[in-house]
Design a protein around this motif. Structure first.
Motif, PDB file in Angstrom:
ATOM      1  N   ARG A   9       0.851  -1.192   0.066  1.00  0.00           N
ATOM      2  CA  ARG A   9      -0.060  -0.037   0.360  1.00  0.00           C
ATOM      3  C   ARG A   9       1.004   0.865   0.027  1.00  0.00           C
ATOM      4  O   ARG A   9       0.594   2.344  -0.411  1.00  0.00           O
ATOM      5  CB  ARG A   9      -1.266  -0.298   0.871  1.00  0.00           C
ATOM      6  N   ARG A  10       1.852   1.303   0.890  1.00  0.00           N
ATOM      7  CA  ARG A  10       2.510   2.389   1.065  1.00  0.00           C
ATOM      8  C   ARG A  10       3.792   2.638  -0.223  1.00  0.00           C
ATOM      9  O   ARG A  10       3.901   3.964  -0.903  1.00  0.00           O
ATOM     10  CB  ARG A  10       4.029   1.964   2.277  1.00  0.00           C
ATOM     11  N   LYS A  11       3.645   1.367  -1.271  1.00  0.00           N
ATOM     12  CA  LYS A  11       4.802   1.908  -2.092  1.00  0.00           C
ATOM     13  C   LYS A  11       3.767   2.440  -3.231  1.00  0.00           C
ATOM     14  O   LYS A  11       3.658   3.233  -4.325  1.00  0.00           O
ATOM     15  CB  LYS A  11       5.838   0.350  -2.639  1.00  0.00           C
ATOM     16  N   LEU A  12       2.791   1.579  -3.444  1.00  0.00           N
ATOM     17  CA  LEU A  12       2.149   1.919  -4.373  1.00  0.00           C
ATOM     18  C   LEU A  12       0.743   3.665  -4.300  1.00  0.00           C
ATOM     19  O   LEU A  12       1.367   4.707  -5.153  1.00  0.00           O
ATOM     20  CB  LEU A  12       0.585   0.670  -4.782  1.00  0.00           C
ATOM     21  N   ARG A  13       1.057   4.010  -3.267  1.00  0.00           N
ATOM     22  CA  ARG A  13       1.083   5.049  -2.798  1.00  0.00           C
ATOM     23  C   ARG A  13       1.704   6.269  -2.747  1.00  0.00           C
ATOM     24  O   ARG A  13       1.248   7.865  -3.483  1.00  0.00           O
ATOM     25  CB  ARG A  13       0.387   5.494  -1.268  1.00  0.00           C
ATOM     26  N   ARG A  14       2.873   5.792  -2.523  1.00  0.00           N
ATOM     27  CA  ARG A  14       4.087   6.888  -3.072  1.00  0.00           C
ATOM     28  C   ARG A  14       4.326   7.161  -5.001  1.00  0.00           C
ATOM     29  O   ARG A  14       3.961   8.177  -4.874  1.00  0.00           O
ATOM     30  CB  ARG A  14       5.322   6.631  -3.037  1.00  0.00           C
ATOM     31  N   ILE A  15       3.526   6.186  -5.282  1.00  0.00           N
ATOM     32  CA  ILE A  15       3.901   6.275  -7.016  1.00  0.00           C
ATOM     33  C   ILE A  15       2.460   7.034  -7.305  1.00  0.00           C
ATOM     34  O   ILE A  15       3.316   8.284  -8.013  1.00  0.00           O
ATOM     35  CB  ILE A  15       3.496   4.836  -7.536  1.00  0.00           C
ATOM     36  N   LEU A  16       1.852   6.739  -6.469  1.00  0.00           N
ATOM     37  CA  LEU A  16       0.833   8.179  -6.976  1.00  0.00           C
ATOM     38  C   LEU A  16       0.755   9.208  -6.339  1.00  0.00           C
ATOM     39  O   LEU A  16      -0.012  10.182  -7.343  1.00  0.00           O
ATOM     40  CB  LEU A  16      -1.069   6.691  -6.719  1.00  0.00           C
ATOM     41  N   ASP A  17       0.933   9.338  -5.326  1.00  0.00           N
ATOM     42  CA  ASP A  17       1.049  10.622  -4.987  1.00  0.00           C
ATOM     43  C   ASP A  17       2.104  11.372  -6.018  1.00  0.00           C
ATOM     44  O   ASP A  17       2.270  12.961  -5.851  1.00  0.00           O
ATOM     45  CB  ASP A  17       1.993  10.877  -3.018  1.00  0.00           C
ATOM     46  N   THR A  26      -4.316  14.212 -12.928  1.00  0.00           N
ATOM     47  CA  THR A  26      -5.598  14.408 -12.510  1.00  0.00           C
ATOM     48  C   THR A  26      -5.471  12.773 -11.889  1.00  0.00           C
ATOM     49  O   THR A  26      -6.247  11.916 -12.057  1.00  0.00           O
ATOM     50  CB  THR A  26      -6.770  14.899 -12.339  1.00  0.00           C
ATOM     51  N   LEU A  27      -6.142  12.498 -10.775  1.00  0.00           N
ATOM     52  CA  LEU A  27      -6.669  11.377  -9.722  1.00  0.00           C
ATOM     53  C   LEU A  27      -7.545  11.484  -9.503  1.00  0.00           C
ATOM     54  O   LEU A  27      -8.080  12.456  -8.397  1.00  0.00           O
ATOM     55  CB  LEU A  27      -5.303  10.718  -8.535  1.00  0.00           C
ATOM     56  N   VAL A  28      -8.343  10.811 -10.382  1.00  0.00           N
ATOM     57  CA  VAL A  28      -9.527  10.284  -9.268  1.00  0.00           C
ATOM     58  C   VAL A  28      -9.910   8.257  -8.784  1.00  0.00           C
ATOM     59  O   VAL A  28      -9.920   8.012  -9.591  1.00  0.00           O
ATOM     60  CB  VAL A  28     -11.048  10.838 -10.488  1.00  0.00           C
ATOM     61  N   GLU A  29     -10.220   8.642  -7.385  1.00  0.00           N
ATOM     62  CA  GLU A  29     -10.494   7.073  -7.043  1.00  0.00           C
ATOM     63  C   GLU A  29     -11.223   6.461  -6.069  1.00  0.00           C
ATOM     64  O   GLU A  29     -11.724   7.541  -5.632  1.00  0.00           O
ATOM     65  CB  GLU A  29      -8.607   7.239  -6.003  1.00  0.00           C
ATOM     66  N   VAL A  30     -11.837   5.394  -6.729  1.00  0.00           N
ATOM     67  CA  VAL A  30     -12.850   5.084  -5.689  1.00  0.00           C
ATOM     68  C   VAL A  30     -12.202   4.190  -4.441  1.00  0.00           C
ATOM     69  O   VAL A  30     -11.258   3.324  -4.469  1.00  0.00           O
ATOM     70  CB  VAL A  30     -13.612   3.945  -6.437  1.00  0.00           C
ATOM     71  N   THR A  31     -12.482   4.481  -3.233  1.00  0.00           N
ATOM     72  CA  THR A  31     -11.659   4.081  -2.306  1.00  0.00           C
ATOM     73  C   THR A  31     -12.917   3.608  -0.918  1.00  0.00           C
ATOM     74  O   THR A  31     -13.444   4.291  -0.727  1.00  0.00           O
ATOM     75  CB  THR A  31     -10.776   4.259  -1.355  1.00  0.00           C
ATOM     76  N   HIS A  32     -12.340   2.550  -0.007  1.00  0.00           N
ATOM     77  CA  HIS A  32     -12.732   2.200   0.972  1.00  0.00           C
ATOM     78  C   HIS A  32     -11.681   2.376   2.165  1.00  0.00           C
ATOM     79  O   HIS A  32     -12.541   3.102   2.886  1.00  0.00           O
ATOM     80  CB  HIS A  32     -13.607   0.490   1.421  1.00  0.00           C
ATOM     81  N   ALA A  33     -10.131   2.501   1.939  1.00  0.00           N
ATOM     82  CA  ALA A  33      -9.766   3.434   2.920  1.00  0.00           C
ATOM     83  C   ALA A  33      -9.719   4.873   3.073  1.00  0.00           C
ATOM     84  O   ALA A  33      -9.051   5.501   2.891  1.00  0.00           O
ATOM     85  CB  ALA A  33      -8.573   3.038   2.183  1.00  0.00           C
ATOM     86  N   MET A  34     -10.513   4.609   4.835  1.00  0.00           N
ATOM     87  CA  MET A  34     -10.276   6.528   5.010  1.00  0.00           C
ATOM     88  C   MET A  34      -8.919   7.213   5.353  1.00  0.00           C
ATOM     89  O   MET A  34      -8.700   8.060   4.736  1.00  0.00           O
ATOM     90  CB  MET A  34     -11.001   6.161   6.431  1.00  0.00           C
ATOM     91  N   GLU A  35      -8.115   6.711   5.129  1.00  0.00           N
ATOM     92  CA  GLU A  35      -6.567   7.118   4.856  1.00  0.00           C
ATOM     93  C   GLU A  35      -6.516   7.905   4.075  1.00  0.00           C
ATOM     94  O   GLU A  35      -5.700   8.282   4.242  1.00  0.00           O
ATOM     95  CB  GLU A  35      -5.433   5.917   5.364  1.00  0.00           C
ATOM     96  N   ASP A  36      -6.643   6.477   2.518  1.00  0.00           N
ATOM     97  CA  ASP A  36      -6.472   7.074   1.246  1.00  0.00           C
ATOM     98  C   ASP A  36      -7.491   8.360   1.207  1.00  0.00           C
ATOM     99  O   ASP A  36      -7.054   9.107   0.429  1.00  0.00           O
ATOM    100  CB  ASP A  36      -6.843   6.156   0.129  1.00  0.00           C
ATOM    101  N   THR A  91     -14.159   7.641  10.561  1.00  0.00           N
ATOM    102  CA  THR A  91     -13.293   8.641  10.077  1.00  0.00           C
ATOM    103  C   THR A  91     -11.782   7.471  10.230  1.00  0.00           C
ATOM    104  O   THR A  91     -12.010   6.420  10.307  1.00  0.00           O
ATOM    105  CB  THR A  91     -12.780   9.549  11.323  1.00  0.00           C
ATOM    106  N   PRO A  92     -10.818   8.077   9.778  1.00  0.00           N
ATOM    107  CA  PRO A  92      -9.730   7.846   9.814  1.00  0.00           C
ATOM    108  C   PRO A  92      -9.021   7.176  10.620  1.00  0.00           C
ATOM    109  O   PRO A  92      -9.084   8.472  12.247  1.00  0.00           O
ATOM    110  CB  PRO A  92      -9.184   9.276   8.551  1.00  0.00           C
ATOM    111  N   HIS A  93      -7.918   6.401  11.213  1.00  0.00           N
ATOM    112  CA  HIS A  93      -7.810   6.207  12.208  1.00  0.00           C
ATOM    113  C   HIS A  93      -7.109   7.378  13.359  1.00  0.00           C
ATOM    114  O   HIS A  93      -7.149   7.564  14.208  1.00  0.00           O
ATOM    115  CB  HIS A  93      -6.572   4.635  12.001  1.00  0.00           C
ATOM    116  N   PRO A  94      -6.243   8.003  12.800  1.00  0.00           N
ATOM    117  CA  PRO A  94      -5.336   8.935  13.139  1.00  0.00           C
ATOM    118  C   PRO A  94      -5.886  10.154  14.079  1.00  0.00           C
ATOM    119  O   PRO A  94      -5.851  10.298  15.284  1.00  0.00           O
ATOM    120  CB  PRO A  94      -4.583   9.545  12.316  1.00  0.00           C
ATOM    121  N   LEU A  95      -7.360  10.337  12.885  1.00  0.00           N
ATOM    122  CA  LEU A  95      -8.392  11.115  13.856  1.00  0.00           C
ATOM    123  C   LEU A  95      -9.320  10.519  14.774  1.00  0.00           C
ATOM    124  O   LEU A  95      -9.324  11.833  15.450  1.00  0.00           O
ATOM    125  CB  LEU A  95      -9.250  11.685  12.709  1.00  0.00           C
ATOM    126  N   ALA A  96      -9.535   9.439  14.254  1.00  0.00           N
ATOM    127  CA  ALA A  96     -10.411   8.408  15.876  1.00  0.00           C
ATOM    128  C   ALA A  96      -9.465   8.951  16.948  1.00  0.00           C
ATOM    129  O   ALA A  96     -10.537   8.434  18.098  1.00  0.00           O
ATOM    130  CB  ALA A  96     -11.008   7.636  15.132  1.00  0.00           C
TER     131      ALA A  96
END
Length: 284
Positions: free
Chosen positions: A173-181, A189-199, A239-244
């Motif tokens: 996840r971290r590797k793919l997230r860094r590439i997308l970032d 432009t990125l349009v992403e469907v996700t269930h991951a609150m942190e994403d 909510t995202p885990h860090p916020l919770a």
């Protein structure tokens, strides 16, 4: 492409309405997430943007160019976009190199140009050493990167992604997230469907769908604010885990840590509260 404009889009399958009066404007270079419970219409909206579904009514524009309406429909291959499906969408009998090169060969590009483009994107997704392997010899995460590389070789202006980090281990996840970032920082432009609150918390704009309609829309700070917590909970989103975590500490009587939406922001808030320097090079 400078923007994606979605005007009053409705989509029905028979008598079932899966999207109703969807309106949004996504600016060039933004990172947008579509969030919501299963069956809320977010993947259907993604497929309408990409051109794999036609809206029942309404209009989709790229800049001022209409790509979907009751009178116009531009097919996916002519929209200059890339789509990363939840399934890996790679040819099982082809090597990694040939999978990435395939769309370039379809366009009859010069062999040397293809070699340079494939080498560039394989290096970008860290698959250079696997170029001659077939997909069955890769991990699930590597297969997803192979599919992504094939799209990146075409240099799309817009990238739409259906749960790109689903099923990946934390490292993947971290590797793919860094590439997308990195792609987003370079102007894609990125349009992403996700269930991951942190994403979702990393996005410029979050659009929450419920029952085919837009329930919430705005920046992550706005969407995940305390006033929307109950509404998100009722939709099964939370909510995202860090916020919770920060809110739980505050409820337990600890000093407020603000509203950190990412692990990095939470680490900084804790470091500030305890006067301990935050570690460098943190990942989510």
């Amino acid at each position: 492409m400078s923007s994606v404009t979605i005007q009053n889009v409705t989509k029905s399958f028979g008598n079932t309405v899966v999207l109703e009066n969807f309106d949004a404007v996504f600016q060039n270079g933004e990172f947008i997430t579509l969030l919501g419970p299963s069956g809320c219409g977010k993947t259907t909206m993604l497929r309408i943007i990409a051109g794999f579904e036609k809206p029942t009514s309404g209009c989709v524009k790229f800049d001022d160019r209409v790509v979907s309406s009751d009178k116009v429909f531009i097919p996916p291959e002519k929209r200059d976009i890339g789509m990363v499906f939840q399934s890996y969408a790679v040819w099982p009998h082809m090597t990694v190199f040939d999978n990435v090169a395939y769309p370039l060969r379809i366009k009859k590009m010069d062999k040397d140009v293809i070699q340079k483009k494939v080498d560039r994107v394989l290096a970008m997704v860290h698959l250079t050493q696997y170029a001659q392997r077939i997909p069955s010899q890769l991990s699930g995460g590597q297969q997803r990167l192979c599919a992504l590389a094939g799209i990146l070789a075409m240099k799309p202006n817009l990238l739409v992604l259906d749960e790109p980090t689903a099923g990946l281990d934390p490292r993947g996840r971290r590797k793919l997230r860094r590439i997308l970032d990195g792609l987003n920082a370079a102007g894609t432009t990125l349009v992403e469907v996700t269930h991951a609150m942190e994403d979702a918390a990393r996005a410029d704009l979050v659009t929450v769908l419920d029952g085919g309609r837009v329930a919430l829309a705005g920046t992550p700070d706005k969407v995940f604010s305390a006033e929307n917590a109950e509404k998100l909970h009722d939709m099964g989103l939370g909510t995202p885990h860090p916020l919770a975590f920060a809110r739980a500490l505050e409820d337990a009587g600890c000093d407020p840590l603000g509203d950190p939406l990412t692990n990095e922001a939470l680490a900084d808030a804790i470091a500030d509260a305890t006067s301990v320097p935050a570690a460098n090079g943190r990942d989510e």
